[in-house]
Motif scaffolding. Structure first.
Motif, short mmCIF file in Angstrom:
data_model
loop_
_atom_site.label_atom_id
_atom_site.label_comp_id
_atom_site.label_asym_id
_atom_site.label_seq_id
_atom_site.Cartn_x
_atom_site.Cartn_y
_atom_site.Cartn_z
N GLU A 144 0.82 -1.20 0.00
CA GLU A 144 0.00 0.00 0.00
C GLU A 144 0.86 1.26 0.00
OE1 GLU A 144 -4.11 0.65 1.96
OE2 GLU A 144 -2.63 1.19 3.50
N LEU A 186 0.62 2.87 -9.08
CA LEU A 186 -0.71 3.39 -8.79
C LEU A 186 -0.64 4.64 -7.89
CD1 LEU A 186 -2.67 0.11 -7.98
CD2 LEU A 186 -3.01 1.57 -9.97
N ARG A 189 -3.15 4.79 -3.87
CA ARG A 189 -3.18 3.33 -3.79
C ARG A 189 -3.77 2.87 -2.45
NH1 ARG A 189 1.56 2.82 -5.31
NH2 ARG A 189 2.44 3.20 -3.25
N GLY A 215 -6.73 2.05 -6.92
CA GLY A 215 -5.81 3.14 -7.21
C GLY A 215 -6.04 3.68 -8.61
#
Length: 246
Positions: A144, A186, A189, A215
């Motif tokens: 993440e 991304l 995200r 994302g």
């Protein structure tokens, strides 16, 4: 003025009251000593089953909380000196880590120490399960946050045995339908784990993760759900992923 019979009755009451206090307060300790540490430790495990656990984990905000847990096939090994012991057992656990559901079945190893006359778990009630959950949550957080260095460390490859710099290799590793490079590209995200289903063996664990990835790429938004499977190997008191992460 009290008669001899009155004093006898009063004495009987005092003796009975004293005996009750001895049984209620001192009795359990004496009985525990008579039964030995094995019985005391098994009693502690059964108390965890009844009361449940809520276990803080290193570097993890939410606690690992049980809904149900059950120890079976329990073996207690008391070390020479009688101050430490180790429990080997099978553990059936269902609970959660924050919003992530956790279900585990397999081998657990719980060190106990004798403190102030009571046997207490040295590193928590479910140390192997906790170590696997710590690794899985660290991986989720690293994905993440876009942290490939942590991903490499969790795979046990950073530095290697010879000081090399293996790890996340050229974007060939992926998460579900996307390569790791794409995941790290991304924006905004979010990587969430809805559930972890674990099987713990003596020196390894297998984890199935239900994940949700969201994302934005420059060309399109991403909103995917999927399932991934991981094998983790025990190294000391921690578990590391057996290969570069997917």
């Amino acid at each position: 003025m009290r008669s001899t019979a009155d004093w006898s009755r009063l004495g009987g009451i005092l003796i009975a009251a004293t005996a009750f206090v001895m049984v209620a307060v001192v009795g359990p300790r004496v009985l525990g000593l008579a039964a030995g540490p094995e019985a005391e430790i098994i009693t502690a495990l059964k108390r965890f089953e009844k009361e449940g656990i809520s276990l803080p984990l290193a570097g993890v905000a939410p606690e690992l909380t049980s809904r149900e847990l059950h120890y079976a096939r329990i073996t207690v090994r008391v070390e020479p000196g009688g101050q430490r012991a180790e429990v080997l057992a099978t553990l059936d656990f269902t609970g959660s880590l924050g919003d992530t559901q956790v279900s585990s079945l397999g081998v657990e190893q719980v060190p106990f120490v004798l403190q102030d006359g009571d046997w207490k778990p040295e590193r928590g009630e479910v140390p192997r399960l906790a170590a696997v959950v710590v690794a899985l949550e660290a991986r989720r957080r690293a994905l993440e946050q876009g942290d490939p260095a942590t991903l490499a460390r969790l795979s046990g490859l950073m530095g290697g045995e010879d000081g090399g710099s293996e790890g996340v290799d050229g974007g060939s590793e992926g998460v579900g339908e996307l390569s790791l490079d794409t995941v790290l590209a991304l924006k905004k995200r979010s990587y969430r784990a809805g559930a972890w289903f674990l099987r713990l063996e003596r020196d390894e664990a297998v984890a199935t993760e239900h994940w949700h990835l969201q994302g934005d790429l420059p060309s399109r938004p991403v909103d995917l759900r999927g399932e991934s499977r991981h094998r983790l190997l025990r190294r000391g008191q921690e578990f590391l992923f057996s290969s570069a992460l997917r």
